[in-house]
Write an enzyme that holds these catalytic residues in place. Sequence first.
Site, PDB file in Angstrom:
ATOM      1  CG  ASP A  64       4.649 -85.613 -33.538  1.00  0.00           C
ATOM      2  OD1 ASP A  64       3.523 -85.178 -33.212  1.00  0.00           O
ATOM      3  OD2 ASP A  64       5.673 -85.327 -32.910  1.00  0.00           O
ATOM      4  CG  ASP A 132      14.885 -86.786 -26.719  1.00  0.00           C
ATOM      5  OD1 ASP A 132      14.212 -85.826 -27.160  1.00  0.00           O
ATOM      6  OD2 ASP A 132      14.731 -87.954 -27.138  1.00  0.00           O
ATOM      7  CG  HIS A 134      11.738 -85.154 -29.363  1.00  0.00           C
ATOM      8  ND1 HIS A 134      11.490 -86.244 -28.557  1.00  0.00           N
ATOM      9  CD2 HIS A 134      10.722 -84.287 -29.093  1.00  0.00           C
ATOM     10  CE1 HIS A 134      10.395 -86.039 -27.857  1.00  0.00           C
ATOM     11  NE2 HIS A 134       9.909 -84.853 -28.163  1.00  0.00           N
ATOM     12  CD  GLU A 139      13.056 -89.332 -29.845  1.00  0.00           C
ATOM     13  OE1 GLU A 139      13.529 -88.268 -29.429  1.00  0.00           O
ATOM     14  OE2 GLU A 139      12.181 -89.981 -29.220  1.00  0.00           O
TER      15      GLU A 139
HETATM   16  P1  PGA Z   1       5.587 -81.400 -24.164  1.00  0.00           P
HETATM   17  O1  PGA Z   1       6.348 -82.209 -25.299  1.00  0.00           O
HETATM   18  O2  PGA Z   1       5.054 -80.176 -24.818  1.00  0.00           O
HETATM   19  O3  PGA Z   1       4.502 -82.297 -23.699  1.00  0.00           O
HETATM   20  O4  PGA Z   1       6.619 -81.080 -23.121  1.00  0.00           O
HETATM   21  C1  PGA Z   1       7.190 -81.512 -26.165  1.00  0.00           C
HETATM   22  C2  PGA Z   1       7.750 -82.479 -27.194  1.00  0.00           C
HETATM   23  O5  PGA Z   1       7.937 -83.648 -26.863  1.00  0.00           O
HETATM   24  O6  PGA Z   1       7.987 -82.039 -28.327  1.00  0.00           O
END
Ligand code: PGA
Length: 256
Positions: A64, A132, A134, A139
């Site tokens: 992404d 959350d 995702h 999302e």
């Molecule tokens: P993080 O993010 O590894 O910085 O906790 C994970 C994500 O948002 O997929």
Amino acid sequence: MAEVVILDDESAAAGLAANVILDLVRRKPATVLGLATGSTPLGIWLALADRGADLSDVRGFALDEYVGLPDGHPQSYRSVITREVVEPLGLDPNRVMVPGHLGPIETAGNDYERAIRAAGGVDLQVLGIGTDGHIGFNEPGSSFESLTRVKTLTRQTREDNARFFDSVDEVPVNCITQGLGTIRRAKHLVLLAFGEAKAKAIAAAVEGPVTASAPGSAIQLHPHVTVLVDGGAASELANVDYYRYAWANKPEWESL
Ligand code: PGA
């Protein structure tokens, strides 16, 4: 079901994931890796850099990217992938793609899907998970069939990512992300999560109902998933005893 491995700490999980990647690259030097940004996979990149393997034939596709940051912004995922993955691992920058950088944003999703297909598909996709739920930037509510496209980040994700910016208002609102359908086409998914803040999202992904409301639960539809967690991220899982038992009794010939 996903193979869930509960490890003592992040570095044990990162080391295991690095071994899986190196085994794959030994068998197939031109492996196509699905690359994730964020804090979670950092240990994997460090472990791979430490091992000093030749990864120059590896191809990479990032999950992404933010939409709306100026070119070269240090928090754009293009910059992050270059700094944290391409340079330390000695990947060929021309073989590593980040969505949203191939042409106009209007067609960037289709262009990215075409590029992944042309590379023969992703062999191993590294995944983190948001608080959350995702995966990628898909999302809650994202279709399980979705492909790479422009989306809108939740407030929760922007707050979670504000630590990389001066304030939450600087975190872009839009992003471009591989879809859940794109992710599900990868041959092997390796999902990592650490700490209690991720426990609910991991439980929903691994054991909850398969629902678009928990995007991580899309992994339940995939035939080859490895989930590497520490005790904190595993703390809401119901079947922890079984996962530990299965890991302790894993046949020696069977790889992850
Ligand atoms: P993080 O993010 O590894 O910085 O906790 C994970 C994500 O948002 O997929």
